[in-house]
Write a protein that holds these residues in place. Sequence first.
Motif, PDB file in Angstrom:
ATOM      1  N   ILE A   1      -4.990  21.118   6.722  1.00  0.00           N
ATOM      2  CA  ILE A   1      -4.199  20.268   7.618  1.00  0.00           C
ATOM      3  C   ILE A   1      -4.114  20.870   9.013  1.00  0.00           C
ATOM      4  N   SER A   2      -3.908  22.167   9.090  1.00  0.00           N
ATOM      5  CA  SER A   2      -3.755  22.813  10.399  1.00  0.00           C
ATOM      6  C   SER A   2      -5.089  22.975  11.120  1.00  0.00           C
TER       7      SER A   2
ATOM      8  N   LEU B   1       6.193  21.000  -5.114  1.00  0.00           N
ATOM      9  CA  LEU B   1       6.320  19.629  -4.618  1.00  0.00           C
ATOM     10  C   LEU B   1       7.208  19.558  -3.381  1.00  0.00           C
ATOM     11  N   TYR B   2       8.245  20.368  -3.336  1.00  0.00           N
ATOM     12  CA  TYR B   2       9.123  20.384  -2.167  1.00  0.00           C
ATOM     13  C   TYR B   2       8.361  20.830  -0.921  1.00  0.00           C
ATOM     14  N   ALA B   3       7.539  21.879  -1.056  1.00  0.00           N
ATOM     15  CA  ALA B   3       6.748  22.359   0.081  1.00  0.00           C
ATOM     16  C   ALA B   3       5.645  21.371   0.442  1.00  0.00           C
ATOM     17  N   LEU B   4       5.053  20.730  -0.566  1.00  0.00           N
ATOM     18  CA  LEU B   4       3.987  19.770  -0.304  1.00  0.00           C
ATOM     19  C   LEU B   4       4.510  18.559   0.462  1.00  0.00           C
ATOM     20  N   ARG B   5       5.684  18.071   0.107  1.00  0.00           N
ATOM     21  CA  ARG B   5       6.253  16.931   0.827  1.00  0.00           C
ATOM     22  C   ARG B   5       6.529  17.279   2.290  1.00  0.00           C
ATOM     23  N   GLY B   6       6.905  18.514   2.553  1.00  0.00           N
ATOM     24  CA  GLY B   6       7.089  18.927   3.935  1.00  0.00           C
ATOM     25  C   GLY B   6       5.801  18.859   4.732  1.00  0.00           C
ATOM     26  N   LEU B   7       4.681  19.249   4.104  1.00  0.00           N
ATOM     27  CA  LEU B   7       3.388  19.157   4.780  1.00  0.00           C
ATOM     28  C   LEU B   7       2.973  17.704   4.992  1.00  0.00           C
ATOM     29  N   LEU B   8       3.231  16.848   4.012  1.00  0.00           N
ATOM     30  CA  LEU B   8       2.843  15.443   4.137  1.00  0.00           C
ATOM     31  C   LEU B   8       3.641  14.728   5.222  1.00  0.00           C
TER      32      LEU B   8
ATOM     33  N   GLY C   1       0.820  -1.201   0.000  1.00  0.00           N
ATOM     34  CA  GLY C   1       0.000   0.000   0.000  1.00  0.00           C
ATOM     35  C   GLY C   1       0.853   1.250   0.000  1.00  0.00           C
ATOM     36  N   LEU C   2       0.196   2.386   0.217  1.00  0.00           N
ATOM     37  CA  LEU C   2       0.879   3.671   0.273  1.00  0.00           C
ATOM     38  C   LEU C   2       1.142   4.043   1.721  1.00  0.00           C
ATOM     39  N   ALA C   3       2.343   4.474   2.010  1.00  0.00           N
ATOM     40  CA  ALA C   3       2.683   4.891   3.364  1.00  0.00           C
ATOM     41  C   ALA C   3       2.094   6.269   3.650  1.00  0.00           C
ATOM     42  N   VAL C   4       1.553   6.428   4.845  1.00  0.00           N
ATOM     43  CA  VAL C   4       1.028   7.729   5.257  1.00  0.00           C
ATOM     44  C   VAL C   4       2.177   8.730   5.321  1.00  0.00           C
ATOM     45  N   GLY C   5       1.948   9.917   4.764  1.00  0.00           N
ATOM     46  CA  GLY C   5       2.989  10.934   4.715  1.00  0.00           C
ATOM     47  C   GLY C   5       3.801  10.925   3.439  1.00  0.00           C
ATOM     48  N   THR C   6       3.383  10.133   2.447  1.00  0.00           N
ATOM     49  CA  THR C   6       4.128  10.036   1.195  1.00  0.00           C
ATOM     50  C   THR C   6       3.281  10.538   0.030  1.00  0.00           C
ATOM     51  N   LEU C   7       3.944  10.680  -1.112  1.00  0.00           N
ATOM     52  CA  LEU C   7       3.338  11.225  -2.318  1.00  0.00           C
ATOM     53  C   LEU C   7       3.418  10.194  -3.428  1.00  0.00           C
TER      54      LEU C   7
END
Length: 410
Positions: free
Chosen positions: A221-222, A271-278, A63-69
Motif C-alpha cells: 500500500i505504501s 483485523l483491527y490493524a487491517l481495517r486501519g490500512l483499508l 457493490g463493495l465500498a472502497v476501504g471496507t472489508l
Amino acid sequence: MAALATGGGLMRSEKAATSFQRKVPEDGGGRLAVLPGTRPSVRHGQLLLSSGLPSLDSVLGGGLAVGTLLLIEEDVYGIYSNLLFKHFLAEGIVCGHNLFIASAKEEPADILKEIPSPLLNTSIDETREEAIAMKCKEGSEESMKIAWRYQNIPKIEVTQKACSKFGHYFDLSKTMAPELIQNIKWHGFFLHEETTLCPSIKSCNMAYGYTRLLHSIQTVISQEGFDGFIPQKKQRNVLRIGIQNLGSVLWGDDICCTEDPQNIHSLTKFLYALRGLLRTSLSACIITIPAHLIQNKAIMERVTNLSDTVVGLESFIGSERETNPLYKDYHGLVHIRQIPRLNSMICDVSDMKDLAFRLKRKLLTIERLHLPPDLSDTVSRTSKQDLAESAKLLSSGCSAMAIGKKHLDF
C-alpha cells in the motif's frame, strides 16, 4: 437611503453572479470518477466496486465500498466460498485493478490459473435467453397458489444488461486467458515461502502468519501509492486484497483446534490493524474464514464486529437438504450477517432474507428462496411436514407461527 439601496443592489447582484455556479476542478473532473471499475453510490456517496457477482452486489446495496472489508464465512467444504473469492479477483483483472493474493495452502500463481473467464457477448445473450425462458416458465405457473408472504416481494435480478459497465459475468467452465492476467499487476503472499525467506520478524502478540501478512500488505500500500502519500506512477488505481482461509491452522493460529486458544486475540488484532490500512487507502479486501471450525463463539462475534460486511454460505452437500425435493433448484443458502452503515445510522435490509445460491453450468447466482406453490389435499402428510420445517428455517417471522404446529396457516 439611496446608498443603502445601491449597496443592497450590489449585494443582490453579487449573489446573482455567484448563485448556482458549479465549481469545476482544475483537472476537469472529480478524482473518484477516473478510477477504473468503480462508481459512486447513490445511497451513501461512497465509491463502490463490484464483488464479481452482480447478484451479490444488488444484495449489498450496489457493490463493495472502497476501504471496507468483506468477510465470507466458508461452507463446510469450502467449494462455494472459493468461487466467490475467485470472482472477486477475476473482476479486478477485467477492470485492471491491482491484486494482492494471500494464502497459506495454495500458491497465488496457482490461484490465478484457476480464475474463471469473463463471458463474451454471445455467452451473455445465451444467459439472457435462459433467464427469459425461466420467466416464461414462471409466468405459466402464475395461476398456482403461492405462499402469502411471497406474493408482493420482488425477485432479485440475477441477470444484468449487457451494456452495463459495472460488474461482469464469468464462465466457470473456462479459465481466464493468460494474456489478461499478464496485463495487470499483482502481488502474491504464500505463507510457506515467506517463512523461509524472512524468518526473523517480531510477532507483535499475533501469530507469525498474521504479522508477516500485515507487514506485506502495508508495504504494498505504501510503496505503490495507494495511501495517497506517494503519487501513483500511472493512472490512479484500486488495490484488491484477497486473503484465503484466514484463521485456519495453516496460519499458525489454534482457534479452530480448541475452545481456549493460546492467543485468543491474535486474529482480532490483525483485523483491527487491517481495517486501519483499508480506511486510509484506495483498497478493498475479501477474506474467507472457516467459521464452522471456530469453537469459541465469542471469537467469531469479535471477528464479525471488526468486519464491515459479513456473508455466510451454507452448502447442501452432505446434508438432508441435498436430497430434499424442496431445495432441488438450489445448492445452498446465503446468510447476510452484517451490512456496513456508511454515512448513516441504519442500513438497507430490504433484500437480505431468504437468499439461496445456485451453481449452473457456467454461472454462480444468488436468488430469493421460494417455497413450493401449493399445499393442497393431494400433497402427502410427509411433504406437508417437510414444508412446515422448511418454513421454520426460512424466516423468524414465519417460524413464530409454525412453532408447535404440523402445518402452516396462511
